[in-house]
Design an enzyme around this catalytic site. Structure first.
Site, mmCIF file in Angstrom:
data_model
loop_
_atom_site.group_PDB
_atom_site.id
_atom_site.type_symbol
_atom_site.label_atom_id
_atom_site.label_comp_id
_atom_site.label_asym_id
_atom_site.label_seq_id
_atom_site.Cartn_x
_atom_site.Cartn_y
_atom_site.Cartn_z
ATOM 1 N N ASP A 231 -3.253 4.786 2.654
ATOM 2 C CA ASP A 231 -3.582 5.169 4.035
ATOM 3 C C ASP A 231 -3.126 6.608 4.259
ATOM 4 O OD1 ASP A 231 -4.597 2.773 4.752
ATOM 5 O OD2 ASP A 231 -3.088 2.295 6.266
ATOM 6 N N ASP B 218 0.848 -1.200 0.000
ATOM 7 C CA ASP B 218 0.000 0.000 0.000
ATOM 8 C C ASP B 218 0.883 1.249 0.000
ATOM 9 O OD1 ASP B 218 1.104 0.211 2.508
ATOM 10 O OD2 ASP B 218 -0.785 0.285 3.595
ATOM 11 N N ASP C 34 1.508 4.691 2.239
ATOM 12 C CA ASP C 34 1.208 5.333 3.519
ATOM 13 C C ASP C 34 1.659 6.791 3.449
ATOM 14 O OD1 ASP C 34 0.562 2.731 5.013
ATOM 15 O OD2 ASP C 34 2.586 2.335 4.289
HETATM 16 P P1 UTP Z 1 2.203 -1.198 6.602
HETATM 17 O O1 UTP Z 1 1.290 -2.269 7.084
HETATM 18 O O2 UTP Z 1 1.763 -0.406 5.439
HETATM 19 O O3 UTP Z 1 3.625 -1.892 6.335
HETATM 20 O O4 UTP Z 1 2.440 -0.228 7.819
HETATM 21 P P2 UTP Z 1 4.839 -1.460 5.427
HETATM 22 O O5 UTP Z 1 6.029 -1.577 6.276
HETATM 23 O O6 UTP Z 1 4.595 -0.151 4.772
HETATM 24 O O7 UTP Z 1 4.921 -2.613 4.359
HETATM 25 P P3 UTP Z 1 4.083 -2.808 3.023
HETATM 26 O O8 UTP Z 1 5.068 -2.707 1.926
HETATM 27 O O9 UTP Z 1 3.024 -1.758 2.933
HETATM 28 O O10 UTP Z 1 3.514 -4.180 3.139
HETATM 29 C C1 UTP Z 1 3.415 0.782 7.834
HETATM 30 C C2 UTP Z 1 3.821 1.075 9.238
HETATM 31 O O11 UTP Z 1 2.832 1.857 9.868
HETATM 32 C C3 UTP Z 1 2.614 1.449 11.183
HETATM 33 C C4 UTP Z 1 3.349 0.164 11.389
HETATM 34 O O12 UTP Z 1 4.403 0.391 12.281
HETATM 35 C C5 UTP Z 1 3.925 -0.196 10.049
HETATM 36 O O13 UTP Z 1 5.249 -0.582 10.135
HETATM 37 N N1 UTP Z 1 1.166 1.293 11.440
HETATM 38 C C6 UTP Z 1 0.367 0.701 10.523
HETATM 39 C C7 UTP Z 1 0.637 1.756 12.605
HETATM 40 O O14 UTP Z 1 1.355 2.307 13.445
HETATM 41 N N2 UTP Z 1 -0.696 1.621 12.857
HETATM 42 C C8 UTP Z 1 -1.513 1.015 11.971
HETATM 43 O O15 UTP Z 1 -2.715 0.910 12.238
HETATM 44 C C9 UTP Z 1 -0.972 0.552 10.769
HETATM 45 MN MN MN Z 2 2.753 0.271 3.734
#
Ligand code: UTP
Ligand code: MN
Length: 506
Positions: free
Chosen positions: A430, A332, A334
């Site tokens: 997100d 995704d 972020d």
């Molecule tokens: P992600 O699930 O998107 O993982 O959350 P990522 O490391 O970016 O990996 P991919 O490539 O998308 O699979 C990003 C970071 O945001 C934090 C987590 O620490 C995670 O490492 N997070 C995510 C939160 O703090 N709260 C949440 O509800 C979701």
């Molecule tokens: Mn991510």
């Protein structure tokens, strides 16, 4: 063991003393200090370096063969020896012949006295292990936040096997077992060498018996029957299929499995009840399970940056998560939004979402308002820093519709996805909004990896009596919040060496 003695005279060629500090001549040429950054942190080290130089001391870095006095804060002698070796000091080979390893107390006394004070036993750090042991001993710290974990590493086959086991345990609801495998994999990711023999694991932290068995199988047979068994199993494959639907967690997937459902088509045939999120997830299943490439993530970040800036001048949008750690693709996108004037960011996200919707950029979205407030009470702090990493920021989970016209990002009219080539792609995005006072905490908390974050919080609590979450850092004994203007400052508050995002792939 005896304290580390001072090396009085070096049999090496004398070298010209570099200017210690232009305004302050070197007054003690026989003393060359080295300050250990581990636990001291870069900022404090810089401050102490300036102080020492202003008093006429010479300060050099760990690589220098001229160093006579190594000063550290909060490290054991063994840790200092390891740190020196890791930082390129080759003069620690035989215990007893290297520089003196000193506690900060020697430094502070010397600064007050305005000269190097005599080294007493109380100033000396003890080295208990033999140098070879220290070197052979993996140098891998127990917490992921104390290690540097690059994106690519030397043990991919082993970590993939362990992560399959972790995932399987997670699918069974065995979180402790899952964490065991995740931690073992994380340690292997930090190794600078490829493990070839199981004996090399001795001395490494976090590798439990079960993980060791899997690794041994992999090393001896090139595969693990247990892992292959998991990968082939009906339950694992079905759980994987279902949890890859956006909005479907382990509980739901498990229930469907119990009900006999096995395929995505089964969900339709059985008219399985899906909420809005899951419906969107199913509709865009293929796209959402196609990796998001970096240029796509950057294109989306740019669209959002431009609209944010238009709606609220000065607003900034930062690409966080895996992409900030240097990943080339992810599941995704972020995005962290803030504004340099505290409070100005409030209300911005709904405007951004409204605009994106009006331009047909969103296929699905669900927002949540900010529910954060600073709590004075310790217990409530505990709640807001739950192990899940949940935070209370204003947030929006969405599915973005990214047009693929070269050089142009657009939403586009029409709900149907045309042709096989596909002129757009559904991408999970997100959005998180943080007020600028909390920005460094949000940035640190959302950069990941999840295992790195989990260990940061565990380290804070167990080693420092502090609670860390994506909003704040709270000292449980002093009952105070520690503010920070950057990620570096948060690491410093925690007495941790700064680890840049690209090395947080734990
Ligand atoms: P992600 O699930 O998107 O993982 O959350 P990522 O490391 O970016 O990996 P991919 O490539 O998308 O699979 C990003 C970071 O945001 C934090 C987590 O620490 C995670 O490492 N997070 C995510 C939160 O703090 N709260 C949440 O509800 C979701
Ligand atoms: Mn991510």
């Amino acid at each position: 063991m005896l304290p580390h003695p001072v090396k009085k005279k070096r049999p090496r060629e004398p070298k010209p003393t570099p200017p210690a500090d232009p305004g302050h001549p070197v007054r003690f040429p026989e003393v060359v200090l080295c300050l250990v950054e581990k636990r001291m942190g870069a900022t404090r080290k810089a401050f102490l370096t300036t102080l020492a130089r202003s008093k006429g001391f010479c300060v050099e870095d760990a690589k220098s063969e001229r160093v006579t006095h190594v000063v550290s804060e909060g490290n054991s002698g063994d840790e200092v020896v390891k740190w020196l070796k890791r930082n390129g000091n080759c003069y620690m080979d035989a215990v007893g012949s290297g520089p003196a390893l000193l506690d900060l107390s020697w430094f502070t006394e010397s600064m007050s006295a305005g000269r190097p004070v005599e080294i007493k036993r109380k100033h000396c750090l003890e080295v208990t292990a033999h140098a070879e042991k220290l070197e052979g001993d993996s140098q891998v710290a127990a917490y992921a936040c104390q290690r540097r974990t690059p994106l690519t590493h030397n043990n991919a086959a082993l970590t993939e096997a362990l992560e399959t086991m972790a995932e399987e345990a997670h699918f069974c609801g065995s979180e402790v077992r899952s964490l065991g495998f995740t931690r073992a994999a994380s340690v292997l990711k930090a190794l600078s060498w490829a493990v070839r023999r199981v004996q090399e694991l001795s001395g490494l932290p976090c590798i439990g018996e079960h993980s060791k068995r899997i690794i041994q199988e992999m090393l001896e047979d090139g595969m693990s029957a247990e892992v292959e068994g998991v990968r082939q199993s009906d339950r694992y494959q079905t759980m994987k299929l279902f949890t890859k639907i956006f909005g479907v967690g382990v509980k739901t997937a498990s229930r469907w499995y119990q009900e006999g459902l096995r395929t995505l088509a089964d969900l339709q045939v059985h008219r399985t009840k899906l909420n809005k999120e899951q419906q969107a997830g199913l509709l865009h299943y293929k796209d959402l399970n196609t990796p998001v490439e970096r240029p796509e993530a950057e294109a989306i970040a740019q669209v959002v940056q431009e609209v944010a800036e238009q709606l609220l001048p000065g607003a900034s949008v930062t690409l966080i998560g895996g992409f900030r750690r240097g990943k080339r693709s992810g599941h995704d996108v972020d995005l962290l939004i803030t504004h340099p004037a505290e409070g100005q960011e409030a209300g911005l996200l709904s405007k951004i979402i409204g605009w994106l919707e009006s331009q047909d950029f969103l296929l699905y979205h669900s927002s949540r308002r900010n529910t954060f407030q600073y709590f004075e009470e310790e217990e409530e702090q505990e709640i807001s820093s739950s192990a899940s990493g949940m935070d209370r920021f204003e947030r929006c989970l969405s599915i973005f519709r990214l047009g693929n016209c070269p050089g142009a990002v657009q939403g586009g009219a029409g709900a149907q996805k045309p042709g096989a080539s596909g002129s757009w792609k559904a991408i999970r995005v997100d959005f998180v909004v943080a007020p600028c006072s909390q920005f460094p905490f949000a940035l640190l908390g959302w950069t990941g990896s999840k295992n790195f974050e989990r260990d940061l919080r565990r380290f804070s609590k167990q080693e420092k009596k502090m609670t860390l979450n994506s909003h704040s850092l709270y000292h449980m004994e002093q009952k105070t919040f520690l503010s920070a203007a950057s990620e570096e400052e948060i690491f410093q508050h925690l007495g941790l060496e700064y680890i840049p995002p690209e090395e947080r792939n734990a």
